[in-house]
Design a protein around this motif. Structure first.
Motif, PDB file in Angstrom:
ATOM      1  N   ALA A 255       3.752   7.373   0.151  1.00 63.86           N
ATOM      2  CA  ALA A 255       3.252   6.589   1.282  1.00 63.86           C
ATOM      3  C   ALA A 255       2.363   5.445   0.801  1.00 63.86           C
ATOM      4  CB  ALA A 255       2.488   7.489   2.254  1.00 63.86           C
ATOM      5  N   GLY A 256       1.757   5.597  -0.361  1.00 65.39           N
ATOM      6  CA  GLY A 256       0.951   4.539  -0.949  1.00 65.39           C
ATOM      7  C   GLY A 256      -0.471   4.462  -0.443  1.00 65.39           C
ATOM      8  N   ILE A 257      -0.883   5.412   0.371  1.00 66.35           N
ATOM      9  CA  ILE A 257      -2.253   5.388   0.898  1.00 66.35           C
ATOM     10  C   ILE A 257      -3.266   5.485  -0.239  1.00 66.35           C
ATOM     11  CG2 ILE A 257      -3.927   6.671   2.312  1.00 66.35           C
ATOM     12  CD1 ILE A 257      -1.531   7.305   4.196  1.00 66.35           C
ATOM     13  N   CYS A 258      -2.963   6.281  -1.245  1.00 70.53           N
ATOM     14  CA  CYS A 258      -3.891   6.419  -2.369  1.00 70.53           C
ATOM     15  C   CYS A 258      -4.087   5.082  -3.079  1.00 70.53           C
ATOM     16  CB  CYS A 258      -3.404   7.488  -3.341  1.00 70.53           C
ATOM     17  SG  CYS A 258      -1.734   7.258  -3.964  1.00 70.53           S
ATOM     18  N   VAL A 259      -2.998   4.392  -3.350  1.00 74.82           N
ATOM     19  CA  VAL A 259      -3.064   3.113  -4.065  1.00 74.82           C
ATOM     20  C   VAL A 259      -3.770   2.053  -3.216  1.00 74.82           C
ATOM     21  CG1 VAL A 259      -1.690   1.279  -5.123  1.00 74.82           C
ATOM     22  CG2 VAL A 259      -1.002   3.665  -5.397  1.00 74.82           C
ATOM     23  N   LYS A 260      -3.467   2.028  -1.914  1.00 76.82           N
ATOM     24  CA  LYS A 260      -4.089   1.040  -1.020  1.00 76.82           C
ATOM     25  C   LYS A 260      -5.575   1.304  -0.842  1.00 76.82           C
ATOM     26  CE  LYS A 260       0.198   0.440   1.459  1.00 76.82           C
ATOM     27  NZ  LYS A 260       1.005   1.054   2.485  1.00 76.82           N
ATOM     28  N   THR A 261      -5.963   2.575  -0.801  1.00 79.02           N
ATOM     29  CA  THR A 261      -7.364   2.937  -0.571  1.00 79.02           C
ATOM     30  C   THR A 261      -8.215   2.750  -1.822  1.00 79.02           C
ATOM     31  OG1 THR A 261      -6.637   4.550   1.075  1.00 79.02           O
ATOM     32  CG2 THR A 261      -8.889   4.763   0.292  1.00 79.02           C
ATOM     33  N   LEU A 262      -7.720   3.218  -2.966  1.00 78.65           N
ATOM     34  CA  LEU A 262      -8.481   3.140  -4.217  1.00 78.65           C
ATOM     35  C   LEU A 262      -7.596   2.586  -5.343  1.00 78.65           C
ATOM     36  CD1 LEU A 262     -10.405   6.564  -4.138  1.00 78.65           C
ATOM     37  CD2 LEU A 262     -11.348   4.289  -3.708  1.00 78.65           C
TER      38      LEU A 262
ATOM     39  N   GLY B 102      -8.284   0.924  -7.874  1.00 71.72           N
ATOM     40  CA  GLY B 102      -8.870   1.059  -9.207  1.00 71.72           C
ATOM     41  C   GLY B 102      -8.665   2.434  -9.811  1.00 71.72           C
ATOM     42  N   VAL B 103      -8.286   3.396  -8.983  1.00 75.82           N
ATOM     43  CA  VAL B 103      -8.066   4.766  -9.441  1.00 75.82           C
ATOM     44  C   VAL B 103      -6.577   5.060  -9.607  1.00 75.82           C
ATOM     45  CG1 VAL B 103      -8.325   7.216  -8.824  1.00 75.82           C
ATOM     46  CG2 VAL B 103     -10.194   5.615  -8.368  1.00 75.82           C
ATOM     47  N   TYR B 104      -5.797   4.708  -8.597  1.00 75.21           N
ATOM     48  CA  TYR B 104      -4.371   5.045  -8.572  1.00 75.21           C
ATOM     49  C   TYR B 104      -3.561   3.833  -9.028  1.00 75.21           C
ATOM     50  CZ  TYR B 104      -6.216   8.946  -5.970  1.00 75.21           C
ATOM     51  OH  TYR B 104      -6.944  10.050  -5.583  1.00 75.21           O
ATOM     52  N   LYS B 105      -3.018   3.940 -10.233  1.00 74.64           N
ATOM     53  CA  LYS B 105      -2.287   2.829 -10.854  1.00 74.64           C
ATOM     54  C   LYS B 105      -0.918   3.342 -11.300  1.00 74.64           C
ATOM     55  CE  LYS B 105      -6.555   0.692 -12.371  1.00 74.64           C
ATOM     56  NZ  LYS B 105      -7.213  -0.071 -13.416  1.00 74.64           N
TER      57      LYS B 105
ATOM     58  N   PRO C 298      -2.673   7.426 -18.024  1.00 76.21           N
ATOM     59  CA  PRO C 298      -2.433   8.230 -16.830  1.00 76.21           C
ATOM     60  C   PRO C 298      -2.519   7.371 -15.578  1.00 76.21           C
ATOM     61  CG  PRO C 298      -4.661   8.621 -17.612  1.00 76.21           C
ATOM     62  CD  PRO C 298      -3.992   7.719 -18.618  1.00 76.21           C
ATOM     63  N   TRP C 299      -1.747   7.709 -14.575  1.00 71.67           N
ATOM     64  CA  TRP C 299      -1.712   6.875 -13.365  1.00 71.67           C
ATOM     65  C   TRP C 299      -2.930   7.104 -12.480  1.00 71.67           C
ATOM     66  CZ3 TRP C 299      -0.901   7.585  -7.997  1.00 71.67           C
ATOM     67  CH2 TRP C 299      -0.746   8.895  -7.585  1.00 71.67           C
ATOM     68  N   ILE C 300      -3.602   8.244 -12.629  1.00 67.95           N
ATOM     69  CA  ILE C 300      -4.844   8.501 -11.898  1.00 67.95           C
ATOM     70  C   ILE C 300      -5.991   8.326 -12.884  1.00 67.95           C
ATOM     71  CG2 ILE C 300      -6.247  10.182 -10.639  1.00 67.95           C
ATOM     72  CD1 ILE C 300      -3.663  11.425  -9.584  1.00 67.95           C
ATOM     73  N   GLN C 301      -6.828   7.328 -12.622  1.00 65.52           N
ATOM     74  CA  GLN C 301      -7.987   7.042 -13.466  1.00 65.52           C
ATOM     75  C   GLN C 301      -9.238   7.414 -12.659  1.00 65.52           C
ATOM     76  OE1 GLN C 301      -7.432   3.078 -15.089  1.00 65.52           O
ATOM     77  NE2 GLN C 301      -5.339   3.595 -15.656  1.00 65.52           N
ATOM     78  N   ILE C 302      -9.496   8.706 -12.636  1.00 64.70           N
ATOM     79  CA  ILE C 302     -10.502   9.315 -11.772  1.00 64.70           C
ATOM     80  C   ILE C 302     -11.904   8.749 -11.989  1.00 64.70           C
ATOM     81  CG2 ILE C 302     -10.910  11.263 -13.321  1.00 64.70           C
ATOM     82  CD1 ILE C 302     -11.103  13.070 -10.827  1.00 64.70           C
TER      83      ILE C 302
ATOM     84  N   GLN D 125      -6.913  11.849   3.129  1.00 62.65           N
ATOM     85  CA  GLN D 125      -5.971  11.015   3.883  1.00 62.65           C
ATOM     86  C   GLN D 125      -4.529  11.159   3.396  1.00 62.65           C
ATOM     87  OE1 GLN D 125      -7.180   6.870   4.382  1.00 62.65           O
ATOM     88  NE2 GLN D 125      -9.246   7.472   3.813  1.00 62.65           N
ATOM     89  N   CYS D 126      -4.298  11.901   2.338  1.00 65.59           N
ATOM     90  CA  CYS D 126      -2.950  12.037   1.773  1.00 65.59           C
ATOM     91  C   CYS D 126      -2.046  12.763   2.774  1.00 65.59           C
ATOM     92  CB  CYS D 126      -3.008  12.802   0.452  1.00 65.59           C
ATOM     93  SG  CYS D 126      -1.396  13.002  -0.335  1.00 65.59           S
ATOM     94  N   PRO D 127      -1.007  12.083   3.294  1.00 69.48           N
ATOM     95  CA  PRO D 127      -0.191  12.677   4.351  1.00 69.48           C
ATOM     96  C   PRO D 127       0.714  13.816   3.899  1.00 69.48           C
ATOM     97  CG  PRO D 127       0.725  10.568   3.711  1.00 69.48           C
ATOM     98  CD  PRO D 127      -0.577  10.724   2.969  1.00 69.48           C
ATOM     99  N   SER D 128       1.062  13.855   2.619  1.00 69.93           N
ATOM    100  CA  SER D 128       2.009  14.865   2.139  1.00 69.93           C
ATOM    101  C   SER D 128       1.338  16.117   1.578  1.00 69.93           C
ATOM    102  CB  SER D 128       2.892  14.264   1.048  1.00 69.93           C
ATOM    103  OG  SER D 128       2.095  13.943  -0.085  1.00 69.93           O
ATOM    104  N   GLY D 129       0.050  16.005   1.267  1.00 67.60           N
ATOM    105  CA  GLY D 129      -0.633  17.117   0.605  1.00 67.60           C
ATOM    106  C   GLY D 129      -0.367  17.148  -0.896  1.00 67.60           C
ATOM    107  N   ALA D 130       0.242  16.084  -1.422  1.00 67.47           N
ATOM    108  CA  ALA D 130       0.505  16.025  -2.862  1.00 67.47           C
ATOM    109  C   ALA D 130      -0.786  15.903  -3.655  1.00 67.47           C
ATOM    110  CB  ALA D 130       1.426  14.849  -3.193  1.00 67.47           C
ATOM    111  N   LEU D 131      -1.798  15.293  -3.061  1.00 66.34           N
ATOM    112  CA  LEU D 131      -3.112  15.183  -3.690  1.00 66.34           C
ATOM    113  C   LEU D 131      -4.067  16.146  -2.993  1.00 66.34           C
ATOM    114  CD1 LEU D 131      -3.457  11.311  -3.986  1.00 66.34           C
ATOM    115  CD2 LEU D 131      -3.131  12.913  -5.874  1.00 66.34           C
ATOM    116  N   THR D 132      -4.647  17.035  -3.770  1.00 65.25           N
ATOM    117  CA  THR D 132      -5.690  17.929  -3.272  1.00 65.25           C
ATOM    118  C   THR D 132      -6.795  17.913  -4.316  1.00 65.25           C
ATOM    119  OG1 THR D 132      -4.598  19.847  -4.275  1.00 65.25           O
ATOM    120  CG2 THR D 132      -4.117  19.412  -1.951  1.00 65.25           C
TER     121      THR D 132
END
Length: 74
Positions: free
Chosen positions: A24-31, A33-36, A41-45, A59-66
């Protein structure tokens, strides 16, 4: 049970389950600088605060990120 990849900043651990991701791209749109997605690694926490990460993960609609809070080690 599917694959799980974990990223931690010491205080918080992000758990990503790629098989659940709907891209859905919500992670990339929201942060961005973290989600690349084009980097590894694509997550730079380390590029956001724990509070910012929690707000985005919720806000992750799929539950893929917890996430889980790490217990303090004494």
């Amino acid at each position: 049970m599917g694959k799980k990849i974990e990223y931690t900043n010491g205080e918080l651990t992000i758990i990503w389950q790629p098989e659940l991701c709907q891209h859905a791209g919500i992670c990339v749109k929201t942060l961005p600088g973290v989600y690349k997605p084009k980097e590894r690694p694509w997550i730079q926490i380390e590029n956001a605060t724990t509070a910012e990460l929690i707000a985005q993960i919720n806000q992750c609609p799929s539950g893929a990120l917890t996430y889980r809070m790490n217990k303090e080690v004494k």
